[in-house]
Design an enzyme around this catalytic site. Structure first.
Site, PDB file in Angstrom:
ATOM      1  CG  LEU A 556      -1.961  -1.059   1.344  1.00 34.44           C
ATOM      2  CD1 LEU A 556      -2.612  -1.021   2.710  1.00 34.44           C
ATOM      3  CD2 LEU A 556      -3.009  -0.874   0.266  1.00 34.44           C
ATOM      4  N   GLY A 559       6.176   3.927   4.715  1.00 35.82           N
ATOM      5  CA  GLY A 559       6.211   5.002   5.700  1.00 35.82           C
ATOM      6  C   GLY A 559       7.577   5.095   6.327  1.00 35.82           C
ATOM      7  CG  PHE A 561       8.388   3.899  11.836  1.00 36.43           C
ATOM      8  CD1 PHE A 561       9.304   3.991  12.864  1.00 36.43           C
ATOM      9  CD2 PHE A 561       7.515   4.947  11.623  1.00 36.43           C
ATOM     10  CE1 PHE A 561       9.343   5.096  13.684  1.00 36.43           C
ATOM     11  CE2 PHE A 561       7.545   6.051  12.446  1.00 36.43           C
ATOM     12  CZ  PHE A 561       8.470   6.140  13.469  1.00 36.43           C
ATOM     13  N   GLY A 562       8.832   1.654   7.623  1.00 30.96           N
ATOM     14  CA  GLY A 562       8.807   0.449   6.824  1.00 30.96           C
ATOM     15  C   GLY A 562       7.586   0.409   5.924  1.00 30.96           C
ATOM     16  N   PRO A 563       7.532  -0.605   5.054  1.00 27.69           N
ATOM     17  CG  PRO A 563       7.876  -2.559   3.843  1.00 27.69           C
ATOM     18  CD  PRO A 563       8.508  -1.674   4.867  1.00 27.69           C
ATOM     19  CB  VAL A 564       1.762  -0.062   4.808  1.00 30.94           C
ATOM     20  CG1 VAL A 564       0.458  -0.528   5.435  1.00 30.94           C
ATOM     21  CG2 VAL A 564       2.427   0.949   5.694  1.00 30.94           C
ATOM     22  CE  LYS A 578       4.879   1.561   8.951  1.00 31.22           C
ATOM     23  NZ  LYS A 578       4.461   2.754   8.232  1.00 31.22           N
ATOM     24  CG  ASP A 675       6.412   9.812   9.555  1.00 25.99           C
ATOM     25  OD1 ASP A 675       6.579  10.887   8.949  1.00 25.99           O
ATOM     26  OD2 ASP A 675       6.531   8.698   9.010  1.00 25.99           O
TER      27      ASP A 675
END
Ligand code: NAG
Ligand code: NAG
Ligand code: NAG
Ligand code: NAG
Ligand code: NAG
Ligand code: NAG
Ligand code: NAG
Ligand code: NAG
Ligand code: NAG
Ligand code: NAG
Ligand code: NAG
Length: 866
Positions: A556, A559, A561-564, A578, A675
């Site tokens: 999706l 972000g 902190f990492g992909p979603v 997440k 964030d």
């Protein structure tokens, strides 16, 4: 006598006025001297919407008194007076049938032979004689009996005052038929002891009472129930503040506003139409065995079905049996709740679910680690007849309340709005559960809750040892006793008794000792981790499968902190995953604690955390999935942005402010988002903030933090955070300020160049503010449709949030007040980060990095930015 001709004219005029007002009023009232005859004459409500008169439904020749819409061409009967006492049609003439009113204020229906067919049956409440009672058809279609207006100062105004419910001697709204009109109450008037419920017509041409009914089931947690005869057929689910818990969540604006009242005087449901010129009613249909809301379509001159209940295979009452969960999109639709198994596998496999499910996992009341709750999201809560409510209780106290009682099986919030409040607990089997897509209603069901497989193994061991040993001992005792008895020797009898006693003591010792031992084991584990029963741990394999192996198609976004990823669980539920960057140095224990804290945060404007997945190197957070996209995909797209008109945008701004306020202040934890940005705002019925709590949590005393790791997105970061890594609730306020300006302007803070100058959005806004022309900032796709005062207020609040010094920025509580209340706002000073593009030379080493990251608009994670 010298009366002035002018005065005479006035008197005549006055008389005429009185005459006309009386004759026009006569058409909606019946008096003793003016009964209503069955000769085609009717009563018409003042505004002309409703009409009352004699009619014969369909092919029937029976005569009834009824009310129908006068303003639509299809005769739709909404109320029948004598539904169960029809007047048999006579061959001569019906014109002697009449509706009239007696001295005592009773409405009576007389047939051709002057016999009473139907009457309102009131016994006089007052000893005083009534002042010429009248019958009147009101604009709401309420037919009322009241005292006539003999008082001198009776004009139309005081007339309206009279039309309050309490002033009527009788009203048809207390005796509904098959139709619920806007403003009618369905439920109980506890003071008068009246139950108002709907009852279907037997068939389309027979208005007599059918056996399909719809009424309010009184209990501590009242709900509406459709019944076939005395058999429950469908439950609405109780009212949870936002709607009925079994009702699907509407993606569109409903046409009606629903009201639900539960107090010591009344328990009822009613609705009103949002648009008064729409005609829409709810009625029961015996033939279809459905309750339907139908809406009049003027263009096509027909009724259209807007909603029909039961809606799906899961709606009929108790489809899946006790403890079964009905899921419309599954085959078969019935599944046992997690931790339960079919009572009879044989029946279950032939789709006979009536016996329901029983526990498959051992559960012991109030035994540590064998007693807890598992959260089930998006549920229609069980039948409330076996429930009890506590109006003022928090969810945590609710849980404690439920734990106290060994027959308590589940608990939930009464009101799911504003993060939830109130407490309902259920006893015994849970009946009529259903998965309601996208519903916010959670229920916590009691069971032995394990965190992971490891825990399960431990638990099995812990339970089996005492059970196996005590059973062995018991068998031994029984065996020895029987053996000794068999020998039937009196001498041995006492011996056997003492043997038994000794063994019994031994058994008790072993059993109690083991119990004790269990608790010892538990307590050593306790310090090890903050075990929370409610946090579901998802299996990595399951997540892997749900996301198609973390495929790109399921991604999706990305972000800070990492992909979603988007995933679909086997039960059809959509989730968002997440996947946290592996670099995180956090230990499993810390991580788990933080997820537990995040999962406890529940607010209308926060995305719900469903659980987590920790396995090997992987750490993942599981969120509820929001089907609509994030704010940035609307805001920064020239066509999509037109969908966001000003009122929507303002609503989004206020929602983000409330969500952030909750994170900063109202929740027990103090969470700094770190964030906040447009892509972290998900649009749904309520806009929601996602990705919160990913950054480090801080305690109450720790409002400001100093971090080695700068996490955030260039373009949203406050100066002190980007440069010094100093974060605080005020750095979130700064990000909020940016977001606010972006929503107003429809432009990204970063990546927009203004031809006139090289300012970024902040600079541009400040320039326009100083030039006293701030409305130039407003998104052109809003055209002129915005509210100037609100826009100005937003821009000013935005600039205040962007002040260079954190202390100059307001906190979120003041922001919420400033946005919603017409308070006087402070004059903003020059905002921070005015210098465009590059951060000044104070940041030498990492400035390049900052820029390079900012180019592709990704979130950045800089380690050691200082
Ligand atoms: C009414 O008239 C019809 C025929 O015109 C006759 O069959 C019927 O019996 C009459 N009913 C009564 C109640 O007189
Ligand atoms: C109908 O009956 C009432 C008494 O029951 C009587 O007062 C009235 O005069 C009767 N009306 C007619 C038209 O026969
Ligand atoms: C009035 O009372 C009679 C006898 O008690 C009863 O049969 C009838 O149904 C009642 N009518 C209404 C409208 O309640
Ligand atoms: C019930 O629905 C059927 C089918 O739509 C319709 O024909 C019938 O008239 C309805 N019954 C009533 C009492 O409105
Ligand atoms: C309801 O009434 C219908 C006929 O109108 C009948 O067939 C049905 O058996 C009744 N159901 C119950 C539960 O009484
Ligand atoms: C409904 O009202 C009753 C009486 O006032 C109260 O005891 C009960 O808790 C209320 N239930 C809910 C769900 O508010
Ligand atoms: C109310 O409904 C009417 C007819 O459908 C429509 O013309 C009108 O625009 C609606 N009003 C509002 C405020 O939506
Ligand atoms: C009216 O009927 C026509 C044809 O049946 C249909 O295409 C149209 O959508 C209907 N209009 C409304 C407002 O339902
Ligand atoms: C309910 O809670 C509110 C605020 O928490 C409090 O003021 C009120 O007294 C409480 N009511 C009862 C009945 O406990
Ligand atoms: C997920 O599980 C289903 C059924 O268990 C299987 O058919 C499918 O191939 C799996 N998908 C992946 C990506 O493993
Ligand atoms: C707005 O002001 C009114 C009166 O000044 C106050 O009662 C209300 O609580 C304020 N609203 C907020 C959100 O502070």
């Amino acid at each position: 006598m010298g009366t002035h001709p002018f005065m005479l004219a006035i008197t005549i005029f006055k008389l005429l006025l009185v005459f006309f007002s009386q004759s026009s009023a006569a058409s909606d009232t019946i008096t003793q001297s003016q009964p209503l005859h069955d000769d085609g004459s009717t009563l018409v409500s003042k505004d002309g919407t409703f009409e009352l008169g004699f009619f014969s439904p369909g092919s029937s020749t029976n005569r009834y008194i009824g009310i129908w819409y006068k303003i639509i061409p299809v005769k739709t009967i909404v109320w029948v007076a004598n539904r169960d006492n029809p007047i048999k049609s006579s061959n001569n003439s019906n014109s002697n049938n009449m509706l009239t009113i007696t001295n005592e204020g009773n409405m009576v229906l007389l047939d051709n032979n002057n016999e009473t067919v139907w009457s309102t049956n009131m016994t006089s409440l007052t000893t005083q004689p009534l002042l010429s009672p009248i019958v009147q058809l009101l604009d709401t279609a309420n037919l009322v009996v009241k005292e006539g207006n003999n008082n001198k100062n009776s004009n139309s105004n005081s007339n309206n005052n009279n039309e309050k419910e309490g002033n009527f001697l009788w009203q048809s709204f207390d005796y509904p038929c098959d139709t619920l009109l806007p403003g009618m109450k369905l439920g109980w008037d506890l003071k008068k002891g009246i139950e108002r419920k709907l009852r279907a017509w037997k068939s389309w041409d027979d208005p007599s009472s059918g056996n399909l009914t719809w009424g309010m089931l009184l209990s501590s947690y009242p709900e509406l129930v459709l019944k076939k005869g005395s058999v429950e057929y469908h439950r609405s689910g109780p009212w949870n503040g936002a709607g009925f818990s079994g009702q699907p969540v509407l993606r569109i604006t409903p046409i009606v506003d629903t009201k639900f009242v539960n107090d010591s005087d009344e328990v009822y449901y009613s609705y009103s139409l949002r648009n008064k010129s729409v005609i829409s009613i709810t009625y029961l249909n015996q033939t279809l065995l459905h309750r339907q809301r139908i809406t009049w379509i003027p263009e096509n001159k027909t009724w259209r079905v807007y909603e029909s209940v039961p809606r799906d295979d899961c709606d009929p009452y108790n489809t899946c049996g006790p403890n079964g969960n009905c899921m419309v999109n599954e085959t078969p639709i019935c599944q046992c709740l997690e931790g339960f198994r079919p009572k009879s596998h044989q029946n279950w496999n032939t789709f006979d679910w009536s016996q329901g499910c029983v526990r498959s996992e051992p559960w012991s009341c109030r035994v540590k680690n064998q007693d807890g709750f598992r959260r089930f999201a998006s549920m229609k809560v069980p039948d409330t007849r076996s429930s009890w409510t506590y109006g003022n209780m928090s969810l945590e106290d609710c849980r404690i309340q439920c734990l106290k009682n060994c027959s308590c099986m589940a608990y939930s919030n009464l009101d799911i709005r504003e993060g939830g409040s109130g407490c309902a607990i259920w006893f015994g089997d849970l009946v009529d559960l259903k998965l309601v897509q996208a519903s916010q209603q959670d229920i916590y069901i009691r069971m032995a809750v394990s965190g992971s497989d490891e825990d399960t193994r431990k638990r099995v061991l812990v339970i089996t040892i005492p059970i196996v040993s005590s059973v062995t001992v018991l068998l031994l005792v029984v065996f020895v006793c029987i053996y000794l008895r068999k020998r039937k020797q009196k001498v041995n009898k006492t011996l056997s008794q003492s043997f038994g006693f000794v063994f019994l003591m031994f058994f008790l010792y072993v059993y109690v000792g083991n119990e004790h031992g269990t608790q010892n084991i538990v307590s050593t584990e306790d310090d090890e981790e903050n075990q929370d029963f409610e946090l579901p741990l998802f299996d990595l394999a399951l997540i892997f499968n749900a996301t198609n192996g973390f495929s790109e198609d399921n991604k999706l976004g990305e972000g800070g902190f990492g992909p979603v990823y988007k995933g679909t669980l086997r039960d059809g539920r959509d989730i968002a995953i997440k996947r946290l960057s592996r670099g995180s140095s956090q230990g499993i224990k810390e991580f788990k604690n933080e997820v537990i804290l995040c999962a406890k945060l529940q607010h209308r404007n926060l995305v719900k955390v469903l659980g987590c997945c920790i396995q090997e190197e992987e750490k993942m957070l599981i969120y509820e999935y929001m089907p609509n996209r994030s704010l940035d995909s609307f805001l920064f797209d020239s066509t999509q942005s037109k969908l966001l008109d000003w009122s929507k945008r303002f609503n989004i701004i206020c929602a983000i402010a409330r969500g952030l306020l909750y994170l900063h202040q109202d929740s027990r934890l103090r969470i700094i988002h770190r964030d906040l940005k447009a892509s972290n705002i998900l649009l749904d019925y309520d806009p929601k903030i996602s990705d919160f709590g990913l950054a480090r949590l801080c305690g109450d005393d720790q409002i400001e933090g100093n971090t080695k790791r700068v996490v955030g997105t260039y373009g949203y970061m406050a100066p002190e955070y980007a440069i010094d890594g100093l974060f605080s609730i005020k750095s979130d306020v700064f990000s909020f300020g940016i977001l606010l300006l972006e929503i107003v302007s429809g432009k990204k803070n970063k990546g927009v160049t203004y031809t006139s100058d090289t300012y970024n959005l902040i600079g541009h806004a400040w320039k326009l503010w100083k030039e006293n022309d701030p409305t130039k900032l407003v998104d052109t796709s809003l055209e002129e449709s915005y509210v100037v005062s609100e826009v100005l207020r937003c821009i000013q609040v935005g600039l205040l949030c962007l002040q260079h010094h954190p202390n100059d920025r307001p906190n979120m509580a003041s922001v919420v007040v400033m946005l919603t209340n017409e308070t006087i706002l402070a004059e903003p000073k020059e905002p921070g980060f005015l210098i465009e593009r590059v951060i000044p030379s104070e940041v030498e080493s990492s400035s390049e990095k900052l820029i390079s990251f900012s180019v592709n608009e990704l979130s950045i994670s800089l380690v050691d930015a200082r």
